[in-house]
Motif scaffolding. Structure first.
Motif, mmCIF file in Angstrom:
data_model
loop_
_atom_site.group_PDB
_atom_site.id
_atom_site.type_symbol
_atom_site.label_atom_id
_atom_site.label_comp_id
_atom_site.label_asym_id
_atom_site.label_seq_id
_atom_site.Cartn_x
_atom_site.Cartn_y
_atom_site.Cartn_z
ATOM 1 N N SER A 149 6.980 -4.601 -16.315
ATOM 2 C CA SER A 149 7.079 -3.976 -17.689
ATOM 3 C C SER A 149 7.388 -5.071 -18.734
ATOM 4 N N ALA A 150 7.969 -6.071 -18.320
ATOM 5 C CA ALA A 150 8.255 -7.296 -19.587
ATOM 6 C C ALA A 150 7.049 -7.868 -19.790
ATOM 7 N N LEU A 151 6.160 -7.997 -19.012
ATOM 8 C CA LEU A 151 4.920 -8.761 -18.942
ATOM 9 C C LEU A 151 3.788 -7.811 -19.423
ATOM 10 N N ASP A 152 3.906 -6.421 -19.609
ATOM 11 C CA ASP A 152 2.797 -5.329 -19.833
ATOM 12 C C ASP A 152 1.696 -5.746 -18.684
ATOM 13 N N VAL A 153 1.965 -5.473 -17.557
ATOM 14 C CA VAL A 153 1.188 -5.529 -16.426
ATOM 15 C C VAL A 153 1.089 -4.414 -15.729
ATOM 16 N N ASP A 154 -0.400 -3.836 -15.571
ATOM 17 C CA ASP A 154 -0.428 -2.379 -14.866
ATOM 18 C C ASP A 154 -0.248 -2.492 -13.369
ATOM 19 N N LEU A 155 0.275 -1.349 -12.720
ATOM 20 C CA LEU A 155 0.302 -1.466 -11.193
ATOM 21 C C LEU A 155 -0.588 -0.615 -10.674
ATOM 22 N N TYR A 156 -1.132 -0.846 -9.577
ATOM 23 C CA TYR A 156 -2.036 -0.039 -8.702
ATOM 24 C C TYR A 156 -1.189 -0.012 -7.445
ATOM 25 N N THR A 157 -0.930 1.209 -6.865
ATOM 26 C CA THR A 157 -0.277 1.292 -5.487
ATOM 27 C C THR A 157 -1.025 2.066 -4.729
ATOM 28 N N HIS A 158 -0.674 1.805 -3.351
ATOM 29 C CA HIS A 158 -1.320 2.853 -2.282
ATOM 30 C C HIS A 158 0.053 3.068 -1.611
ATOM 31 N N VAL A 159 0.363 4.491 -1.551
ATOM 32 C CA VAL A 159 1.640 4.832 -0.759
ATOM 33 C C VAL A 159 0.814 5.304 0.535
ATOM 34 N N VAL A 160 1.395 4.823 1.705
ATOM 35 C CA VAL A 160 1.007 5.546 2.758
ATOM 36 C C VAL A 160 1.796 6.654 3.321
ATOM 37 N N ASP A 161 1.292 7.576 3.929
ATOM 38 C CA ASP A 161 1.980 8.550 4.299
ATOM 39 C C ASP A 161 3.132 7.973 5.212
ATOM 40 N N ILE B 80 5.840 -6.226 14.676
ATOM 41 C CA ILE B 80 6.103 -5.060 14.647
ATOM 42 C C ILE B 80 5.881 -4.573 13.410
ATOM 43 N N GLU B 81 5.581 -5.669 12.157
ATOM 44 C CA GLU B 81 5.382 -5.231 10.904
ATOM 45 C C GLU B 81 4.048 -5.637 10.366
ATOM 46 N N SER B 82 3.155 -6.303 11.318
ATOM 47 C CA SER B 82 1.667 -6.856 11.007
ATOM 48 C C SER B 82 0.940 -5.568 10.396
ATOM 49 N N SER B 83 1.366 -4.356 10.321
ATOM 50 C CA SER B 83 0.426 -3.474 9.718
ATOM 51 C C SER B 83 0.420 -3.627 8.350
ATOM 52 N N THR B 84 1.904 -3.697 7.961
ATOM 53 C CA THR B 84 1.877 -4.036 6.306
ATOM 54 C C THR B 84 1.317 -5.232 5.558
ATOM 55 N N ASP B 85 1.233 -6.295 6.477
ATOM 56 C CA ASP B 85 0.367 -7.543 5.797
ATOM 57 C C ASP B 85 -1.032 -7.129 5.790
ATOM 58 N N LEU B 86 -1.674 -6.444 6.959
ATOM 59 C CA LEU B 86 -3.066 -6.274 6.938
ATOM 60 C C LEU B 86 -3.388 -5.362 5.847
ATOM 61 N N ALA B 87 -2.560 -4.203 5.663
ATOM 62 C CA ALA B 87 -2.786 -3.213 4.728
ATOM 63 C C ALA B 87 -2.958 -3.412 3.466
ATOM 64 N N LEU B 88 -1.715 -4.467 3.120
ATOM 65 C CA LEU B 88 -1.750 -5.200 1.666
ATOM 66 C C LEU B 88 -2.909 -5.884 1.200
ATOM 67 N N ALA B 89 -3.702 -6.448 2.147
ATOM 68 C CA ALA B 89 -4.755 -7.269 2.023
ATOM 69 C C ALA B 89 -5.935 -6.263 1.676
ATOM 70 N N GLU B 90 -6.196 -5.105 2.626
ATOM 71 C CA GLU B 90 -7.023 -4.232 2.454
ATOM 72 C C GLU B 90 -6.924 -3.530 0.886
ATOM 73 N N THR B 91 -5.728 -3.118 0.686
ATOM 74 C CA THR B 91 -5.497 -2.733 -0.593
ATOM 75 C C THR B 91 -6.075 -3.327 -1.777
ATOM 76 N N MET B 92 -5.569 -4.654 -1.749
ATOM 77 C CA MET B 92 -6.127 -5.654 -2.771
ATOM 78 C C MET B 92 -7.623 -5.509 -2.841
#
Length: 391
Positions: free
Chosen positions: A124-136, A155-167
């Motif tokens: 908000s302070a930097l006026d930057v837009d946000l693109y979010t992918h919310v998984v079910d 156990i949390e590796s799915s998050t790291d890979l999903a962020l890379a794919e989302t970007m």
């Protein structure tokens, strides 16, 4: 000095420069007792000119390339955000450099309230837009539960890979050629691959064996998709901190003062699943404490003495109140199942199907791609060479 005596009495060989010890996967020591990971960091600092005029010049040239490639487009780069120190500061720096970033967030629905508010404040302070992918959320929880049932560490590796794919997906959607990542090998090191492995095949195979729901909303990155994003779409990944004299502590203080950003209590604790992994799961089931990556890096760079780093490493990790109860309730795990899984012998990633051998086979390709900033150099170093298998 008492702390120095603690190191000498540790009962294991410890690097004479950082605090990695003989239990770290793939570690070796030279005649002076310095580990191979310290030498790896030295080579990277020389290659990227980290903190030098050469590194700053290289980074400035990259920034100008990003501006040129982004002309006529609403955004010229992607930055993944988590609410943590590095990604938040990366957004600030991008704006300072005159870039027009699009912030991207993969929401695995386990964010802490502090992290969510940090993202809002900074963007908000930097006026930057946000693109979010919310998984079910039920689908994400089923993936997490399947990894817990499998008994592996990641156990949390799915998050790291999903962020890379989302970007990558966001970059393709908005015709952006550059992704900026807030990683610093001088403050975090490059985590040894021992119990820190993940790829799309691994996530898919664990979920097929132990999951109950279909993957529909989860953004899985397959080997083919990875090659498409890197070799065909040629979306470049840049890690500006690799060129800079970056201090996480200074960045943290700046963010707090400038944006009212709040610290979340420890490295990687901005997400509750990540906090469970680092504070409870890895120490409790695998006798592994990932804090040694950051603490070893700080000792290596002289930001902490070896004695101070070793002492902190040997203190209990920060554990959020009721985090275990939240984990069990969220995933529908009984007390009996939790205790059983935590006490069972650990299993490892190499017991399941992965792309690891394929990454090694394609090593010459990934060497070229890493030199062109099309895959991170850390990926090439960690995944494209045979890994030591712990027995």
């Amino acid at each position: 000095m008492l702390l120095d005596q603690d190191i000498r009495k540790a009962g294991v060989q410890i690097c004479s420069r950082c605090i990695y010890d003989e239990r770290v996967s793939g570690i070796t020591f030279d005649a002076d007792g310095v580990c191979n990971y310290c030498h790896q960091v030295d080579r990277l600092k020389e290659e990227f000119g980290t903190g030098s005029s050469t590194g700053e010049a290289s980074l400035q040239a990259i920034v100008e390339e990003i501006k040129k490639a982004g002309r006529g487009k609403p955004y010229d780069c992607i930055i993944g955000v988590s609410g943590g120190t590095d990604s938040s500061y990366m957004v600030y720096l991008a704006k300072e450099w005159g870039l027009r970033p699009l912030a991207v967030h993969y929401d695995n629905t386990w964010n802490s309230a502090i992290a969510t508010e940090n993202i809002r404040k900074v963007l908000s302070a930097l006026d930057v837009d946000l693109y979010t992918h919310v998984v079910d959320n039920k689908e994400a929880d089923d993936i997490f539960h399947s990894f817990f049932k499998s008994g592996v560490a990641e156990i949390e590796s799915s998050t790291d890979l999903a962020l890379a794919e989302t970007m990558y997906r966001a970059a393709w959607k908005f015709r952006i050629r550059y992704v900026l990542e807030g990683h610093s090998f001088t403050t975090e090191g490059i985590t040894p691959v021992g119990r820190n492995y993940f790829d799309g095949k691994y996530i898919q195979s664990i979920h097929r064996l132990f999951g109950t729901r279909k993957m529909k909303s989860y953004p899985l990155m397959t080997f083919r998709r990875m090659l498409w994003w890197t070799a065909a779409a040629r979306i470049r990944k840049i890690r500006p901190f690799w060129y800079m004299n970056y201090s996480k502590e200074r960045a943290k203080g700046f963010l707090e003062q400038r944006f009212g950003w709040k610290y979340y209590g420890g490295h990687h604790l901005e997400n509750r699943m990540t906090a469970f992994l680092h504070s409870i799961y890895l120490p409790g089931k695998f006798s592994t404490d990932m804090r040694n990556n950051t603490l070893a890096a700080l000792a290596r760079e002289g930001a902490l003495s070896r004695e101070e780093a070793w002492a902190e490493y040997n203190t209990p990790p920060v554990v959020e109140d009721e985090l275990v109860s939240y984990f069990k309730k969220r995933l529908g795990i009984t007390d009996e199942e939790f205790d059983q899984k935590m006490s069972e012998p650990p299993r490892a990633w190499w017991e399941f199907p992965t792309y690891k051998k394929r990454f090694e086979l394609f090593r010459p390709v990934f060497a070229v791609l890493s030199k062109a900033n099309l895959v991170p150099m850390s990926f090439y170093l960690k995944y494209c060479f045979p890994a030591p298998i712990e027995k």
